[in-house]
Design an enzyme around this catalytic site. Structure first.
Site, PDB file in Angstrom:
ATOM      1  N   GLU A 179       0.826  -1.218   0.000  1.00  0.00           N
ATOM      2  CA  GLU A 179       0.000   0.000   0.000  1.00  0.00           C
ATOM      3  C   GLU A 179       0.855   1.261   0.000  1.00  0.00           C
ATOM      4  O   GLU A 179       0.509   2.265  -0.640  1.00  0.00           O
ATOM      5  CB  GLU A 179      -0.915  -0.001   1.232  1.00  0.00           C
ATOM      6  CG  GLU A 179      -1.877   1.164   1.295  1.00  0.00           C
ATOM      7  CD  GLU A 179      -2.950   1.091   0.221  1.00  0.00           C
ATOM      8  OE1 GLU A 179      -2.967   1.995  -0.645  1.00  0.00           O
ATOM      9  OE2 GLU A 179      -3.757   0.149   0.237  1.00  0.00           O
ATOM     10  N   LYS A 195       4.342   4.562 -10.210  1.00  0.00           N
ATOM     11  CA  LYS A 195       3.060   4.437  -9.531  1.00  0.00           C
ATOM     12  C   LYS A 195       1.942   4.154 -10.528  1.00  0.00           C
ATOM     13  O   LYS A 195       1.020   3.370 -10.247  1.00  0.00           O
ATOM     14  CB  LYS A 195       2.777   5.714  -8.742  1.00  0.00           C
ATOM     15  CG  LYS A 195       3.770   5.939  -7.607  1.00  0.00           C
ATOM     16  CD  LYS A 195       3.626   7.317  -6.987  1.00  0.00           C
ATOM     17  CE  LYS A 195       4.641   7.520  -5.876  1.00  0.00           C
ATOM     18  NZ  LYS A 195       4.593   8.892  -5.303  1.00  0.00           N
ATOM     19  N   ASP A 207       8.988   8.907 -10.919  1.00  0.00           N
ATOM     20  CA  ASP A 207       8.278   8.458  -9.724  1.00  0.00           C
ATOM     21  C   ASP A 207       6.803   8.207 -10.034  1.00  0.00           C
ATOM     22  O   ASP A 207       6.248   7.159  -9.692  1.00  0.00           O
ATOM     23  CB  ASP A 207       8.419   9.518  -8.630  1.00  0.00           C
ATOM     24  CG  ASP A 207       7.612   9.203  -7.394  1.00  0.00           C
ATOM     25  OD1 ASP A 207       8.106   8.439  -6.555  1.00  0.00           O
ATOM     26  OD2 ASP A 207       6.485   9.718  -7.264  1.00  0.00           O
TER      27      ASP A 207
END
Length: 429
Positions: free
Chosen positions: A130, A206, A202
């Site tokens: 998570e 994700k 980054d």
């Protein structure tokens, strides 16, 4: 309650790792009550053992991470060191030696998530992550579990706090990119080398993770189209305001209209001020999810930092420990759909193009002809001119990215076009 504690190995003790250790200590009784057994920090692997780490027993510190994860008494390994190696080898070794894993490693999961899931499954262990996307915001678990019975069609989000802070400052104060970056660095929002953030690496990692979960399809980092935000200017924000928009660096994961493929991309985009993401300020993150049954959902909160990320890690730790006690494992990889990932050229959206052109009759007609020849329909045109120089701002209707690229290449060849000052997609409409 079981009296034998569940033993946890912590890999990394930086900003996030030290906060994980602190919460494990200060909230030990609550964690034990929630899990059904106490949890014990059994070892902490670090690179610099001489550094003073307040609240951590020096006897727990080791530089031999491999030996730590291979101990037969470790129940859960928490990996917060980041990077590809040695994290990949350590996680794999943890599974092979009987431990489940909680990770915050977005780069590794985006590059090698399928292999890590396979290793977890082969050893009947959990892999939870998570904290790898959007810090404290509950996002992975809702996508993987709460929406497991729904069909997700789109995930649109701000998933990097550094870039959102910079763009918000440019929008609200009129600052240039470098000035806003300098402020972000001074406040600790940007790293000394901000490349991973401002160039979109980054956010792309994700996006790969989110797309894989949302669409039950393996999406790797290499599948994600990426553009950074270093070329965004004050003039772009001025144009956005004239359109009733602002500019955000967005991660966009979409299912094709026919449902037969998916796309994942990261780039700056104009979004209407009426869209919920437009109001996300400072270093906050927000993700907008669109699905068949649930409709539109938005997840908002702090996307980085020691405490928020540690909160997500501890949430996973509780879940994994509960599974450990019950002899079960949680959800693994769901990639049954195996949809192809389409190239960026197939993406259909609107565009804002700013051109520097000669200020003379016939220029607009030439430009309009190029758009028509490439099948890109013009919505609006705005022109300003003075002393033989002019700017031409064109906003298109929806068109494929491939058609837009062809249009721009042709525009650059026109004698009357001095340069293409800016190209920006328009999303969220």
């Amino acid at each position: 309650m079981r009296t034998r504690p569940l033993k946890v190995a912590l890999l990394g003790c930086g900003v996030v790792g030290s906060e994980v250790a602190r919460i494990m200590t200060t909230h030990a009784d609550d964690l034990a009550a929630r899990i059904g057994a106490p949890v014990e920090l059994a070892g902490v692997a670090v690179r610099r053992p001489s550094k003073v780490r307040e609240g951590i027993d020096p006897a727990l510190i080791t530089t031999d991470a491999t030996a730590l994860v291979k101990r037969g008494d470790i129940d859960v390994v928490v990996e917060v060191i980041g990077g590809i190696e040695p994290a990949r080898a350590l996680i794999t070794a943890a599974f092979e030696h009987g431990a489940s894993v909680v990770s915050a490693n977005k780069a590794l999961l985006a590059q090698d998530g399928a292999a890590l899931h396979a290793a977890a499954e082969a050893n009947s262990k959990d892999l939870y992550y998570e904290a790898a996307v959007a810090g404290a915001i509950p996002l992975i678990r809702p996508l993987r579990e709460s929406l497991a019975g729904d069909k997700v069609n789109r995930v649109l989000g701000i998933v990097n706090g550094t870039t959102n802070f910079i763009l918000d400052k440019m929008d609200s104060t009129g600052a240039g990119y470098q000035e806003a970056l300098d402020e972000a660095t001074a406040l600790g929002y940007a790293e000394a080398d901000p490349t991973a953030d401002v160039e979109g690496f980054d956010a792309a990692a994700k996006a790969a993770i989110l797309a894989g979960i949302a669409f039950h399809t393996r999406v790797r980092l290499d599948d994600v189209y990426r553009e950074g935000m270093t070329e965004v200017t004050s003039a772009d924000f001025a144009s956005a305001k004239e359109m009733g928009c602002t500019i955000k660096l967005l991660a966009i994961c979409e299912r094709a209209a026919d449902g037969q493929s998916v796309t994942a991309r990261v780039h700056p985009a104009m979004i209407p001020l009426t869209h919920p993401l437009a109001s996300v300020r400072g270093a906050y993150n927000a993700v907008f999810v669109e699905s068949d049954a649930s409709g539109q959902l938005m997840f908002y909160g702090p996307g980085a930092g020691g405490s928020p990320t540690a909160s997500a890690v501890l949430g996973d730790l509780v879940a994994v420990c509960r599974n450990r006690l019950s002899g079960a494992t949680g959800p693994g990889e769901s990639a049954y759909a195996a949809l192809p990932v389409s190239p960026m050229g197939d993406v259909v959206t609107r565009y804002h193009i700013s051109l520097d052109v000669a200020d003379k009759p016939g220029v607009l007609a030439q430009v309009a002809t190029v758009f028509a020849e490439h099948g890109v329909s013009i919505d609006t045109v705005r022109q300003q001119g003075k002393d033989g120089e002019a700017s031409l701002v064109v906003v298109t209707h929806r068109a494929s990215d491939a058609a837009l690229v062809g249009t721009v290449e042709a525009l650059r060849k026109l004698d009357t076009v001095r340069g293409v000052a800016s190209i920006m997609r328009v999303e969220g409409e």
